[in-house]
Design an enzyme around this catalytic site. Structure first.
Site, PDB file in Angstrom:
ATOM      1  N   ASP A  24       0.199  -1.085  -7.676  1.00 49.51           N
ATOM      2  CA  ASP A  24      -0.337  -1.924  -6.616  1.00 49.51           C
ATOM      3  C   ASP A  24      -0.766  -0.986  -5.474  1.00 49.51           C
ATOM      4  O   ASP A  24      -0.368   0.187  -5.443  1.00 49.51           O
ATOM      5  CB  ASP A  24       0.751  -2.908  -6.165  1.00 49.51           C
ATOM      6  CG  ASP A  24       0.368  -3.631  -4.895  1.00 49.51           C
ATOM      7  OD1 ASP A  24      -0.731  -4.214  -4.862  1.00 49.51           O
ATOM      8  OD2 ASP A  24       1.168  -3.606  -3.927  1.00 49.51           O
ATOM      9  N   ASP A  26      -1.691  -2.034  -1.534  1.00 44.87           N
ATOM     10  CA  ASP A  26      -1.196  -2.295  -0.178  1.00 44.87           C
ATOM     11  C   ASP A  26       0.292  -2.625  -0.203  1.00 44.87           C
ATOM     12  O   ASP A  26       0.738  -3.491  -0.960  1.00 44.87           O
ATOM     13  CB  ASP A  26      -1.986  -3.453   0.449  1.00 44.87           C
ATOM     14  CG  ASP A  26      -3.432  -3.075   0.664  1.00 44.87           C
ATOM     15  OD1 ASP A  26      -3.750  -2.557   1.744  1.00 44.87           O
ATOM     16  OD2 ASP A  26      -4.243  -3.252  -0.272  1.00 44.87           O
ATOM     17  N   ASP A 198       5.004  -4.371  -4.554  1.00 40.75           N
ATOM     18  CA  ASP A 198       5.898  -4.855  -3.498  1.00 40.75           C
ATOM     19  C   ASP A 198       5.912  -6.373  -3.331  1.00 40.75           C
ATOM     20  O   ASP A 198       6.874  -6.929  -2.813  1.00 40.75           O
ATOM     21  CB  ASP A 198       5.494  -4.253  -2.150  1.00 40.75           C
ATOM     22  CG  ASP A 198       4.137  -4.759  -1.677  1.00 40.75           C
ATOM     23  OD1 ASP A 198       3.157  -4.601  -2.432  1.00 40.75           O
ATOM     24  OD2 ASP A 198       4.062  -5.336  -0.577  1.00 40.75           O
TER      25      ASP A 198
HETATM   26 MG   LIG Z   1       1.112  -5.018  -2.349  1.00 34.87          MG
END
Ligand SMILES: [Mg+2]
Length: 247
Positions: A24, A26, A198
């Protein structure tokens, strides 16, 4: 799949050259900024990604909510394998479909809300739209109300909550489907898949790699999660990658 509250996830196992690594962007590789275009891309991390991409024979991909165009801009001069818009865009496919009229109407209304709440951001990605309020949390109720009203006019779309963001995007596309598709193809097929992410949207990616006997790595302390390994922050992810890229 049992997704538990696990306050102390162990770090990922030692880096292996037989991995297929899905990252991933960001909140995983990059720290959040108050607006999506203000993120900083660490040059040491770029170099590490370049080394690891070659070491994994190409099996390193970005899997992001951003568009491929944004990813290529952020990670230039690298042009890594990637799935954009939460799996709606794959490198090599044609452009995603034109956004439906209600989405364009929402875009205009959301921009008006953002003007009244400086710091809020309307991120127009074509086939999807993301309403951000990290830069001005006061915008959340108005942004949420707009998105919830618009979804009624957007059959085939779903509302995806994220970290200080709400995104409207076509149903069916998700990071797990994107990972599963790549795992059917060279150079990813036959490798141990590892997904690092995240946010809520990354849980689909975690489930996909765990279903293939792989490794799910949660960044930060969001709970509950299907991940069985963890890294504390994007800075820790970057150090992990830089260290793995050492000869
Ligand atoms: Mg992310």
């Amino acid at each position: 799949m049992a997704c538990m509250r696990r306050p102390d996830l162990p770090p990922p196992p030692p880096f292996s050259d037989d991995w297929a690594l899905f990252l991933d962007v960001d909140g995983t590789l990059l720290d959040f900024a108050d607006a999506p275009h203000r993120v900083h891309v660490d040059p040491d991390m770029l170099e590490a990604l370049d080394v690891l991409h070659r070491r994994l024979d190409g099996a390193l991909a970005l899997v992001s909510g951003r568009s491929l165009e944004q990813l290529d801009h952020l990670f230039a001069p690298l042009r890594l394998p990637a799935a954009g818009l939460h799996g709606l865009e794959h490198r090599g496919d044609g452009p995603a479909a034109k956004p439906p009229t209600p989405l364009r109407t929402l875009r205009g209304e959301a921009r008006t809300v953002a003007l009244r709440h400086p710091g809020a951001v309307v991120e127009d990605k074509g086939a999807t739209i993301a309403l951000h309020w990290r830069g001005n949390p006061d915008a959340e109720p108005a942004m949420r109300a707009l998105a919830e009203a618009a979804i009624a006019w957007l059959p085939g779309y779903s509302l995806q909550p994220g970290d200080h963001v709400l995104e409207l995007r076509p149903k069916g596309a998700n990071k797990g489907a994107a990972v599963a598709r790549m795992l059917d193809e060279a150079p990813f097929a036959g490798r141990t898949p590892v997904f690092v992410g995240d946010d809520h949207t990354d849980e689909h990616g975690f489930e996909a790699v765990l279903a293939h006997g792989g490794i799910a790595v949660l960044v930060g302390d969001r709970q509950p999660s299907c991940a069985r390994h963890g890294l504390a922050s994007p800075a820790e992810v970057r150090s992990w990658l830089v260290e793995a890229a050492q000869p």
